[in-house]
Design an enzyme around this catalytic site. Structure first.
Site, PDB file in Angstrom:
ATOM      1  N   ARG A  59       0.835  -1.215   0.000  1.00 43.59           N
ATOM      2  CA  ARG A  59       0.000   0.000   0.000  1.00 43.59           C
ATOM      3  C   ARG A  59       0.867   1.260   0.000  1.00 43.59           C
ATOM      4  NH1 ARG A  59      -1.911   2.164   4.476  1.00 43.59           N
ATOM      5  NH2 ARG A  59      -2.047   0.171   5.561  1.00 43.59           N
ATOM      6  N   TYR A 112     -14.951  16.871 -16.511  1.00 37.66           N
ATOM      7  CA  TYR A 112     -15.393  15.475 -16.599  1.00 37.66           C
ATOM      8  C   TYR A 112     -16.484  15.215 -15.560  1.00 37.66           C
ATOM      9  CZ  TYR A 112     -15.098  10.396 -16.326  1.00 37.66           C
ATOM     10  OH  TYR A 112     -15.395   9.051 -16.314  1.00 37.66           O
ATOM     11  N   ASP A 184      -6.200  17.952 -15.568  1.00 37.19           N
ATOM     12  CA  ASP A 184      -6.553  16.606 -16.025  1.00 37.19           C
ATOM     13  C   ASP A 184      -6.141  16.534 -17.495  1.00 37.19           C
ATOM     14  OD1 ASP A 184      -7.842  14.399 -17.128  1.00 37.19           O
ATOM     15  OD2 ASP A 184      -9.616  14.600 -15.854  1.00 37.19           O
ATOM     16  N   LYS A 209      -7.433   5.437 -20.350  1.00 36.03           N
ATOM     17  CA  LYS A 209      -7.620   5.951 -21.698  1.00 36.03           C
ATOM     18  C   LYS A 209      -6.337   5.759 -22.523  1.00 36.03           C
ATOM     19  CE  LYS A 209     -11.512   6.949 -19.753  1.00 36.03           C
ATOM     20  NZ  LYS A 209     -11.841   8.246 -19.201  1.00 36.03           N
TER      21      LYS A 209
HETATM   22  C1  LIG Z   1     -12.317   8.736 -17.986  1.00 37.33           C
HETATM   23  C2  LIG Z   1     -11.902  10.041 -17.460  1.00 37.33           C
HETATM   24  C3  LIG Z   1     -11.699  10.237 -16.077  1.00 37.33           C
HETATM   25  C4  LIG Z   1     -11.967   9.147 -15.053  1.00 37.33           C
HETATM   26  O1  LIG Z   1     -11.121   8.058 -15.206  1.00 37.33           O
HETATM   27  P1  LIG Z   1     -11.468   6.583 -14.660  1.00 37.33           P
HETATM   28  O2  LIG Z   1     -10.256   5.815 -15.021  1.00 37.33           O
HETATM   29  O3  LIG Z   1     -12.709   6.149 -15.392  1.00 37.33           O
HETATM   30  O4  LIG Z   1     -11.726   6.690 -13.196  1.00 37.33           O
HETATM   31  C5  LIG Z   1     -11.272  11.483 -15.655  1.00 37.33           C
HETATM   32  N1  LIG Z   1     -11.074  12.493 -16.521  1.00 37.33           N
HETATM   33  C6  LIG Z   1     -11.283  12.357 -17.848  1.00 37.33           C
HETATM   34  C7  LIG Z   1     -11.047  13.527 -18.746  1.00 37.33           C
HETATM   35  C8  LIG Z   1     -11.704  11.128 -18.359  1.00 37.33           C
HETATM   36  O5  LIG Z   1     -11.921  11.004 -19.669  1.00 37.33           O
END
Ligand SMILES: *Cc1c(COP(=O)(O)O)cnc(C)c1O
Length: 398
Positions: A59, A112, A184, A209
């Site tokens: 952890r 998001y 982000d 992604k």
């Molecule tokens: C998918 C996404 C997230 C969240 O990610 P997870 O892996 O689904 O928790 C956050 N920000 C953006 C821009 C995203 O496309």
């Protein structure tokens, strides 16, 4: 590598990792051990002191995770990076590392969906407050800041209409007001945009992604300076959001081809955006690579290797055309997510903006008949043929 040698390029670093140290193995060993033992107390204490870089208890830190975290940090130009089990685990850790009860956050109304939920949940349960601003009108941002503002959180380009946000300007404003900027960077990827170099304090990813890139894992990343990441590590340790070594290994494997995937996706996306913009069944295409996009010049200045895998377009037939269009697709898959090798289509009305009534959607800048595409690495001719035949199924009002 000595200081006088040139820094290797992105492709080389993506394949070989930070040190270019040859241990024999081409990939990091998956160490399937949650705890680690030492012959002497001194050895154990030295590992504990290494924090996330040590092998003491999973952890806190783990060697397979660390190998991937170091690779991510050097791709991003960050001192440190930490892995999380999802993008939302990463973003919430970034928020929790910066905010206490009574603090204020400024975020984009284009954020998001999961981040909007986090903002609301934190306001209800943790006593922080927030205001949202429009990413497209930077002159309005300053008015949202208060004396208690500790964090400005942005994305660029945004979902689903690809608003390009001026990251340098966001960083300058946040710092002038004594706040941190977190970005982000999921849409652009660590090879498409470097928010830390533009002044951000924290960069967050959904590694689900483009970083993972194969629609087969869920993970997240936060990167920043060593001092900032110490606070993020504390949150990860307290809340326990540490992923497993297999996920870290899969990410290492994916990073080796990230540059090729991103370049191919971005080239395909630009070609398809141009074709869609000229199609008679399409009102408008949204893609920062199009000269007609309001954020084009800014995107050229702050993005590299193209403009990302995501584009959107508006069907002339409005919402009535959405169902025949997605059900007609044969190569594109109808699924949420983005940045994978497969091309995906999603309908914001039924995904990210499902909770909004039609009037609210209009005021959120989501036009009727909007389709979002994430472009993969397939042959562009096949992708275009697929879009053309699906568009032919949509009635165009005369
Ligand atoms: C998918 C996404 C997230 C969240 O990610 P997870 O892996 O689904 O928790 C956050 N920000 C953006 C821009 C995203 O496309």
């Amino acid at each position: 590598m000595s200081a006088s040698e040139p820094r290797p390029g992105d492709h080389t670093r993506a394949v070989h990792g930070p040190g270019l140290v040859h241990t024999g193995a081409m990939s990091a060993p998956i160490v399937r051990s949650a705890t680690f033992s030492y012959d002497t107390l001194g050895d154990m204490m030295r590992e504990q002191e290494k924090g996330p870089g040590g092998a003491y208890y999973q952890r806190l830190g783990h060697p397979t995770l660390r190998a991937t975290e170091e690779r991510l940090a050097q791709l991003e130009g960050a001192e440190q990076a930490l892995l999380f089990p999802s993008g939302m685990a990463a973003i919430s850790a970034a928020f929790l590392s910066q905010l206490a009860a009574g603090d204020h956050v400024v975020a984009l109304h284009q954020s998001y969906g999961g981040t909007r939920e986090l903002l609301k949940w934190g306001a209800e349960r943790l006593g922080w407050r927030f205001d949202v601003v429009d990413g497209a009108t930077p002159e309005t941002w300053a008015a949202a800041f208060r004396a208690e503002t500790k964090l400005f959180h942005v994305e660029s380009p945004t979902n689903p209409t690809l608003c390009v946000v001026d990251l340098r300007r966001a960083a300058a404003l946040a710092h002038e007001r004594g706040a941190s900027l977190s970005v982000d960077n999921t849409f652009a990827s660590p090879l498409g945009q470097h928010p830390l170099a533009l002044g951000a304090d924290l960069v967050c990813y959904s590694a689900t992604k483009s970083i993972g890139g194969h629609s087969d894992l869920l993970a997240g990343v936060v990167a920043g300076s060593a001092a900032t990441m110490r606070r993020v590590w504390r949150v990860r340790t307290v809340f326990g959001g540490t992923p497993d070594p297999e996920t870290a290994w899969l990410i290492e494997r994916s990073l080796k081809t990230l540059a090729l995937r991103v370049e191919r996706q971005n080239a395909n996306a630009l070609a398809l955006a141009r074709r869609l913009a000229a199609h008679p069944a399409v009102v408008r295409a949204y893609y920062p690579g199009l000269e007609t996009h309001p954020g084009h010049a800014l995107a050229r200045a702050q993005m590299q290797r193209g403009f990302g895998p995501v584009l959107a377009f508006e069907l002339k037939g409005g919402d009535a055309g959405l169902e025949p269009f997605v059900e007609g697709l044969r190569v594109f898959r109808h699924a949420p997510s983005l940045g994978s090798v497969e091309s995906l289509a999603a309908l914001p009305v039924h995904t990210s903006h499902i909770h909004l009534k039609p009037v609210e959607r209009t005021s959120a800048g989501i036009p009727a008949g909007l389709v979002r595409l994430s472009i993969g690495i397939e042959d562009e001719v096949d992708l275009w043929a697929d879009l053309e035949q699906a568009l032919a199924r949509v009635a165009v009002p005369t």
